[in-house]
Design an enzyme around this catalytic site. Structure first.
Site, mmCIF file in Angstrom:
data_model
loop_
_atom_site.group_PDB
_atom_site.id
_atom_site.type_symbol
_atom_site.label_atom_id
_atom_site.label_comp_id
_atom_site.label_asym_id
_atom_site.label_seq_id
_atom_site.Cartn_x
_atom_site.Cartn_y
_atom_site.Cartn_z
ATOM 1 N N ASN A 58 40.373 41.587 48.456
ATOM 2 C CA ASN A 58 38.797 41.858 47.924
ATOM 3 C C ASN A 58 38.676 41.495 46.626
ATOM 4 O O ASN A 58 38.971 42.046 45.769
ATOM 5 C CB ASN A 58 38.436 43.272 48.561
ATOM 6 N N GLU A 59 38.061 40.438 46.550
ATOM 7 C CA GLU A 59 37.490 39.990 45.124
ATOM 8 C C GLU A 59 38.392 39.470 44.161
ATOM 9 O O GLU A 59 37.840 39.323 42.892
ATOM 10 C CB GLU A 59 36.254 40.867 44.600
#
Length: 847
Positions: free
Chosen positions: A449-450
């Protein structure tokens, strides 16, 4: 073959959940806790919940208690139990932990059997030489997670992350160290089941199940096989890995599905078997809204001679699923295709439903997923700072037709690719892909995530100074494991993901996107400035429901910035952002209940504005995954369901915006000309007369037009509004209303605070029903956002509708359910029956 009876004993599973006690063994433990000595422990459980049950600590979810309990994560703890055992003729005895949180030494009868350092995997220890006839002492000693993370950060070398603890230096649930919506409750404990498994000859170590169907290029639109004139054929491939206690016995593995059964002999020299079961006719599994969800039992058994040694059971659905990232005229697509049909994703991000995830039961999972279904969601994304979700979660999503994507557990941080972390990472990934890969609902594994975005834009490169940061996991290890163990499931290295390392990871025209500029720096009307191909994260904050808020925070007076409220607002400058995002639309209220209602309405309006915009651009945009569905404790956050499980107004807004048939008025072009987007996400054409009218707030019609529309299944059509209808005579006191059949949409030319919105004279009729009450409301003027905050009357009361716009003379009926009879007068009270008009009229009265 001939074998002795003792070697045909089936595997036995004995849960070891009773008789546990926990005590502190080192660290800054308060004297009264240390003096209490061992206290009863629940397994599965955690130190926090055990101390809470013993009355030794306050509830970390209430007031400012969280900060009082930081010592728990800086202390060592010991769990101990005694269990009786007698020899039973089995060859092997394994002590199995499905989950230990996190750094632990396990001893049996004084001998260390193993050490652990990963919350996200299971452990199996051969204890046949250590068991004694009679009482056996089992001890699990946990090292304090906070100093362990600090030590590992020094050992591995600093890596950037977004917390005040280096959560990225160990394999523990990242958000247990706190997040911008979660408390810092780093704990220890036996968080998943523990058991003694006794077996003979051999056991099934793993049975990896993969279901497939006839290639769907030959299927018709209804999913039927045109070549056969019936249902498609299915295939179930089962890969079995065995542990053997002896190697001189031939074994038989059997797999059975839907009346078909295949046996395979496993020679003594082998520890694996592959069984393929052909099923002549199967019904396809579909996401909700696209078809049914038939599931088929797969039973795998292991035999030696005439004796069954063990079995495994799972369920599969027959479907094809793929994520398509393909270049086109608009950039790079990002769309899910199931059984050959593109699916417009109506999604939400999922976080652990409790900061202590062992407390989340199957019933609680079912309640939360049912709320998602009621809000018309068809996908949940399991976020990478939490856990690999439980079998219950995935079983329920399979049953309800809710697509899932599972992040690998790497979030908002750089991660070392060296030992000892690398081996732990590979072990957890292999185990969880094998465990979850058979689920029909699972359509995507996502590497992080990210994290690629973070490396690109968050100044990581300079801070890393050449150190590894996880890219090798996301682009090499993880896709290799997925290709090996779950080959038909799609994979992306990160979210957001543009489809290539050569393109900015958060490019709107390419792949998936996260949109946080609006919440952090701009205002929600600007959602319309960007047309993403797929929006994987976006959202707006709002407080929990009133009953949840006042249960968790006892400040007197209670204000947005009172001490307990600030503890329950984890976002950086969160209250400032709430205010900045509100005052352009309605005046900032002074009273706490008005503040609570205004922020709740604004959250719902912001998110629905974004979703309707994204849906109006289908199929260029093929999905929205709002941040977030649920909360892990009572907190002001982006969630649609608060930490007590109560629906916020946002959940109702999601139901409206994600409806299968949606009308929405949108500005288009340089000058913002209005169009009506007719979004038809059903299998039937939607046709009829679209009526668009401009009216005054008092109901007087100014202009009207009727346009015949015929929108094919699964498509979106935009209809320009004629200028004479679209242009207001008085922007402050007029609105546009579009209707087609039972669906309608509104467009307001002025923000509520700048409009002629006034306090309405509401006529309210309340009548009792067998399960609650019915509330009918009629208005004499335009009412915006009419809602019943029924949890103020009873915390477990629910209402079927919120956020209703009514024109003068119109009525709305709300159906309320509750576990007890409700005070009918309270349901009509202006603190329960809310609308935007109240905020605007009171705001004007203070100026």
């Amino acid at each position: 073959m001939t074998i002795t009876a003792s070697r045909t004993l089936a595997t036995t599973h004995r849960e070891l959940h009773d008789g546990w006690a926990v005590r502190s063994v080192a660290g800054p433990v308060p004297a009264e806790v240390a003096a209490a000595g061992p206290v009863p422990a629940t397994v599965p459980g955690s130190v926090h919940t055990d101390l809470l049950a013993a009355g030794l600590i306050v509830d970390p979810y209430l007031d400012d208690h969280e900060a009082l309990l930081g010592w728990i994560g800086r202390s060592d703890w010991e769990y101990a139990t005694t269990f009786g055992w007698s020899p039973d003729g089995h060859d092997r005895h394994d002590l199995v932990f499905d989950g230990l949180d996190t750094v632990a030494d396990v001893t049996l009868n004084g001998t260390t059997v193993g050490s652990t350092a990963n919350m996200h995997r299971s452990y199996r220890f051969d204890v046949r030489e250590l068991l004694v006839d009679g009482d056996n002492e089992l001890v699990v000693r946990f090292a304090a997670p906070v100093p362990y993370a600090d030590r590992q950060s020094l050992l591995l070398g600093y890596r950037p992350q977004v917390n005040h603890h280096p959560f990225n230096a160990m394999r523990k649930m990242a958000c247990s160290f706190g997040w911008d919506w979660g408390p810092d409750t780093a704990t220890s404990g036996i968080w998943r089941p523990v058991r003694l498994e006794s077996w003979s000859v051999a056991r099934i170590a793993q049975a990896r199940v993969h279901a497939s169907v006839t290639p769907l290029t030959t299927l018709g639109e209804d999913g039927q096989d045109d070549r056969q004139g019936g249902s498609p054929a299915g295939r179930v491939a089962v890969h079995v890995e065995l542990d053997r206690a002896v190697h001189d016995d031939g074994l038989v593995v059997t797999a059975a599905v839907a009346g078909s059964r295949v046996e395979v002999e496993v020679p003594a020299s082998s520890a694996t078997a592959d069984v393929v079961v052909e099923v002549p006719h199967v019904d396809l599994w579909w996401p909700r809204g696209y078809g049914d969800q038939p599931l088929y039992d797969v039973d795998v058994t292991l035999r030696s001679g005439d004796g069954e040694l063990g079995s495994r059971a799972s369920r599969v659905g027959f479907r094809t699923a793929a994520l398509e990232l393909e270049p086109d005229d608009d950039g790079t697509s990002f769309r899910f295709v199931v059984n050959g049909v593109p699916v417009w994703v109506k999604g939400a991000n999922w976080i652990p439903d409790d900061a202590f995830p062992h407390r989340v039961t199957r019933e609680r999972y079912a309640a939360r997923i049912d709320q998602a279904v009621a809000a018309n969601l068809n996908l949940l994304r399991v976020w990478g700072g939490g856990i690999y979700e439980s079998d219950d979660f995935y079983d329920l999503c399979d049953e309800r037709g809710v697509l899932t994507w599972q992040d690998f557990l790497f979030a908002c941080a750089a991660y070392a690719e060296e030992e000892p972390l690398r081996s732990e990472v590979e072990a957890e990934v292999r185990e969880n892909v094998s465990r979850l890969g058979h689920h029909a609902s699972l359509v995507l594994w996502n590497g992080s995530n990210e994290n690629i975005w973070g490396f690109h834009d968050w100044s990581w490169q300079k801070r890393l100074d050449g150190r590894t940061w996880g890219l090798g996991y996301y682009t090499e290890l993880f896709p290799q494991v997925v290709a090996e163990l779950d080959p038909d499931c799609s994979y992306t290295p990160s979210s957001p993901w543009s489809g290539s390392l050569d393109v900015h990871p958060n490019a709107p025209r390419h792949g998936s996107m996260h949109e946080w500029e609006l919440w952090n720096r701009q205002d929600w009307p600007h959602y319309r400035d960007t047309v993403p191909r797929f929006m994987a994260e976006f959202g707006w904050q709002g407080p929990p429901t009133w009953s949840t808020l006042t249960r968790a925070v006892s400040d007197d007076p209670l204000t947005p910035e009172s001490p307990g409220m600030l503890v329950h607002q984890k976002a950086m400058q969160g209250n400032d952002k709430l205010t900045d995002g509100l005052v352009a639309h309605v005046p900032l209220p002074d009273g706490m209940e008005d503040w609570h209602w205004a922020m709740s309405w604004n959250q719902a309006t912001a998110v629905s504005t974004a979703i309707e915009h994204y849906r109006s651009w289908g199929p260029r945009c093929m999905g929205a995954v709002v941040w977030q569905l649920n909360d892990c404790w009572p907190v002001t956050s982006w969630a649609a369901v608060d930490g007590d499980g109560h629906a916020k107004p946002l959940l109702h807004a999601l139901r409206h915006a994600y409806a299968d048939r949606l009308l929405t008025v949108q500005p288009r072009g340089e000058h913002g000309e209005l169009v009506v987007a007719v979004v038809n996400d059903t299998a039937e054409r939607w046709h009829g007369d679209l009526v668009v009218r401009r009216a005054r707030y008092d109901g007087v019609e100014r202009e009207v037009t009727t346009i015949a529309v015929d929108v094919p299944a699964r498509t979106t059509t935009t209809v320009p509004v004629p200028p004479e209808v679209a242009a207001p005579g008085d922007a402050t006191s007029e609105l546009l209303v579009a209707s087609l059949g039972h669906e309608s949409a509104t467009w307001f030319y002025a923000e509520p605070r700048d409009s002629a919105l006034r306090a309405p004279a509401l006529h309210v009729e309340v009548s009792s029903t067998p399960d609650g009450a019915r509330v009918r409301v009629t208005t004499d003027t335009l009412v915006r956002g009419l809602s019943l905050l029924v949890d103020k009357v009873h915390p477990d009361a629910e209402v079927d509708e919120m956020l209703v716009d009514l024109l003068a003379g119109e009525s709305a009926t709300f159906h309320v359910t509750a576990p007890v009879p409700l005070d009918r007068s309270a349901l009509a009270s202006p603190r329960v029956l809310r609308c935007v008009n109240q905020i605007v009229s009171r705001g004007r009265g203070t100026r």
